[in-house]
Write a protein that holds these residues in place. Sequence first.
Motif, PDB file in Angstrom:
ATOM      1  N   ARG A 285      14.879  31.402   5.664  1.00  0.00           N
ATOM      2  CA  ARG A 285      14.145  32.012   4.757  1.00  0.00           C
ATOM      3  C   ARG A 285      13.129  31.192   4.508  1.00  0.00           C
ATOM      4  O   ARG A 285      12.024  31.388   4.179  1.00  0.00           O
ATOM      5  CB  ARG A 285      15.142  32.492   3.471  1.00  0.00           C
ATOM      6  CG  ARG A 285      14.299  33.189   2.418  1.00  0.00           C
ATOM      7  CD  ARG A 285      15.172  34.170   1.702  1.00  0.00           C
ATOM      8  NE  ARG A 285      16.070  33.605   0.937  1.00  0.00           N
ATOM      9  CZ  ARG A 285      16.695  34.442   0.034  1.00  0.00           C
ATOM     10  NH1 ARG A 285      16.678  35.675   0.110  1.00  0.00           N
ATOM     11  NH2 ARG A 285      17.757  33.906  -0.807  1.00  0.00           N
ATOM     12  N   GLN A 286      13.410  29.857   3.976  1.00  0.00           N
ATOM     13  CA  GLN A 286      12.491  28.945   3.497  1.00  0.00           C
ATOM     14  C   GLN A 286      11.319  28.820   4.609  1.00  0.00           C
ATOM     15  O   GLN A 286      10.025  28.647   4.290  1.00  0.00           O
ATOM     16  CB  GLN A 286      13.102  27.611   3.041  1.00  0.00           C
ATOM     17  CG  GLN A 286      12.229  26.842   2.210  1.00  0.00           C
ATOM     18  CD  GLN A 286      12.897  25.565   1.792  1.00  0.00           C
ATOM     19  OE1 GLN A 286      14.160  25.127   2.539  1.00  0.00           O
ATOM     20  NE2 GLN A 286      12.209  24.770   0.882  1.00  0.00           N
ATOM     21  N   ALA A 287      11.901  28.266   5.736  1.00  0.00           N
ATOM     22  CA  ALA A 287      10.700  28.233   6.844  1.00  0.00           C
ATOM     23  C   ALA A 287       9.949  29.372   7.188  1.00  0.00           C
ATOM     24  O   ALA A 287       8.745  28.930   7.407  1.00  0.00           O
ATOM     25  CB  ALA A 287      11.534  27.700   8.041  1.00  0.00           C
ATOM     26  N   ALA A 289       9.015  31.687   5.179  1.00  0.00           N
ATOM     27  CA  ALA A 289       8.274  32.192   4.066  1.00  0.00           C
ATOM     28  C   ALA A 289       6.925  31.781   4.251  1.00  0.00           C
ATOM     29  O   ALA A 289       5.921  32.480   3.918  1.00  0.00           O
ATOM     30  CB  ALA A 289       8.715  31.524   2.697  1.00  0.00           C
ATOM     31  N   GLY A 290       6.575  30.708   4.974  1.00  0.00           N
ATOM     32  CA  GLY A 290       5.140  30.330   5.265  1.00  0.00           C
ATOM     33  C   GLY A 290       4.532  30.933   6.411  1.00  0.00           C
ATOM     34  O   GLY A 290       3.507  30.669   7.031  1.00  0.00           O
ATOM     35  N   VAL A 291       5.249  31.814   7.501  1.00  0.00           N
ATOM     36  CA  VAL A 291       4.730  32.534   8.566  1.00  0.00           C
ATOM     37  C   VAL A 291       4.216  33.824   8.120  1.00  0.00           C
ATOM     38  O   VAL A 291       5.187  34.788   8.075  1.00  0.00           O
ATOM     39  CB  VAL A 291       5.716  32.485   9.698  1.00  0.00           C
ATOM     40  CG1 VAL A 291       5.214  32.768  10.899  1.00  0.00           C
ATOM     41  CG2 VAL A 291       6.173  30.763   9.807  1.00  0.00           C
ATOM     42  N   PRO A 292       3.052  34.102   8.496  1.00  0.00           N
ATOM     43  CA  PRO A 292       2.580  35.473   8.155  1.00  0.00           C
ATOM     44  C   PRO A 292       3.522  36.788   8.878  1.00  0.00           C
ATOM     45  O   PRO A 292       3.595  36.477  10.214  1.00  0.00           O
ATOM     46  CB  PRO A 292       1.176  35.790   8.364  1.00  0.00           C
ATOM     47  CG  PRO A 292       0.787  34.128   8.652  1.00  0.00           C
ATOM     48  CD  PRO A 292       1.894  33.245   8.853  1.00  0.00           C
ATOM     49  N   SER A 295       9.652  37.926   7.725  1.00  0.00           N
ATOM     50  CA  SER A 295      10.628  37.860   6.449  1.00  0.00           C
ATOM     51  C   SER A 295      11.934  37.839   6.784  1.00  0.00           C
ATOM     52  O   SER A 295      12.486  38.438   7.796  1.00  0.00           O
ATOM     53  CB  SER A 295      10.261  39.223   5.500  1.00  0.00           C
ATOM     54  OG  SER A 295      10.499  40.475   6.276  1.00  0.00           O
ATOM     55  N   HIS A 318       1.292  42.127  11.757  1.00  0.00           N
ATOM     56  CA  HIS A 318       1.011  40.555  11.812  1.00  0.00           C
ATOM     57  C   HIS A 318       1.486  39.834  13.173  1.00  0.00           C
ATOM     58  O   HIS A 318       0.789  38.831  13.390  1.00  0.00           O
ATOM     59  CB  HIS A 318       1.554  39.963  10.419  1.00  0.00           C
ATOM     60  CG  HIS A 318       1.065  40.045   9.469  1.00  0.00           C
ATOM     61  ND1 HIS A 318       1.142  41.354   8.747  1.00  0.00           N
ATOM     62  CD2 HIS A 318      -0.298  39.437   8.547  1.00  0.00           C
ATOM     63  CE1 HIS A 318       0.223  41.239   7.614  1.00  0.00           C
ATOM     64  NE2 HIS A 318      -0.678  40.346   7.783  1.00  0.00           N
ATOM     65  N   SER A 390       7.960  30.413  15.434  1.00  0.00           N
ATOM     66  CA  SER A 390       6.803  30.135  14.895  1.00  0.00           C
ATOM     67  C   SER A 390       5.447  30.006  15.941  1.00  0.00           C
ATOM     68  O   SER A 390       4.488  30.808  15.751  1.00  0.00           O
ATOM     69  CB  SER A 390       6.764  29.256  14.005  1.00  0.00           C
ATOM     70  OG  SER A 390       7.687  29.055  12.940  1.00  0.00           O
ATOM     71  N   THR A 394       2.700  32.836  16.302  1.00  0.00           N
ATOM     72  CA  THR A 394       1.266  32.723  15.585  1.00  0.00           C
ATOM     73  C   THR A 394       0.255  31.862  16.425  1.00  0.00           C
ATOM     74  O   THR A 394      -1.156  32.038  16.259  1.00  0.00           O
ATOM     75  CB  THR A 394       1.524  31.845  14.446  1.00  0.00           C
ATOM     76  OG1 THR A 394       2.175  30.748  14.702  1.00  0.00           O
ATOM     77  CG2 THR A 394       2.320  32.578  13.270  1.00  0.00           C
TER      78      THR A 394
END
Length: 395
Positions: A285-287, A289-292, A295, A318, A390, A394
């Motif tokens: 969840r934390q990791a 959270a910063g990836v557009p 969720s 996205h 990730s 991205t």
Amino acid sequence: MLSDCLMAGPPRHIPLSIPYVGDLEKGFVQECLDSGWVSSAGAFVTRFEEAMVRETRRKHAVAVASGTAALHLALLVSGVERGDEVIVPTLTFIAPANAIRYVGARPVLVDADPTTWQLDVDLVERFLRTRCKRKDSDVIDQKTGRRVSALLPVHVLGHPVDMEPLQQLAGEFELVVIEDASEALGSTYKGDPVGSRGDVSCFSFNGNKIVTCGGGGMLLTDDPDLAERARHLSTQAKKDPVRYIHDEVGYNYRLTNVQAALGYGQIASLQERVEARRRVGARYRQAFAGVPGVSYMPEADWAVSNRWLSTIALDPEHCRMEPVRVVEEMAASGIETRPLWQPLHESIPYRDSIYVGGTGADTIHASALCLPSSFQLTEDEQGHVIGAISRLLTD
Ligand SMILES: *Cc1c(COP(=O)(O)O)cnc(C)c1O
């Protein structure tokens, strides 16, 4: 150099969810083998049942060969009859729908609530109030003329269904509630263990579940007569064990002592197992959270999920890759991920079933990606999974 060759080897395979077998259960299985009590009688079956009674705060437990067998027996002993309708979520592993068919009943498939991914209880209410009519003590689906006899909520991915409004409906309409808690052992709903609220609740101890017997299941209830009848049916309805007198058509659904020894040993570490999966979930969840566009699956404020299978949603606006492609790409680097189950209203055996809802389950299905969640998953391995996903999404 040899060490260099080893270092440069392919990265270790990271599976989705595999069993963890500790020393305690190894000892119990050995004890079982040494004693010769390896089959469907023996002390571990009873000990395992008693441990599950404590965990789920129920009164009675019947150990059986699989979670699907538990569901089948639960439907049989709850009075669900051939031709009845049973309400079940469309977004679930297929086993509960199959069990409904085993007794000759029909599933009514209900959409998922986007805020929890679980059975949408408002839609259940709408179905009962607008499409059904009371006739004496029965609830009749006016479109099909069939009797609606049970609600079968499934606590999907370890997250509980919102049971209170569902139980209220069950009370008002006099419907039986059978909980499929196969994925949710160790989760809580408003402080209560999942599986403690329905008339009957069922668990699975299949290999990928949080506690496993290799294969196995259990049915729990507070009603001694239901439990007795389920036990009777699970042992070929044998009334007299000496003369082999059977009083109806039964099933061979018993759990063996070896399987029970494994499960009984694992139950002792249930809290640890839940904590490990929750830690894994928190890191994901934390990791992410910063990836557009990525969720982590929701958790309601009245719920504590065992996070059996950590699942993320990829927003198609996205993310440049849909889950099935991510699964393929990740497999190439040795990481097992998986999309969610095909919603049942689209599956070959159930696409002609009654479907109540819209595109909730389809939207979740199109975006969901299940991630490695095993007890043994190391922080290093998890970092590797997070990095690989990730980059895919991205870069
Ligand atoms: C695993 C599972 C079952 C069935 O369990 P088996 O032990 O494999 O028969 C039933 N329902 C759900 C939701 C499951 O995840």
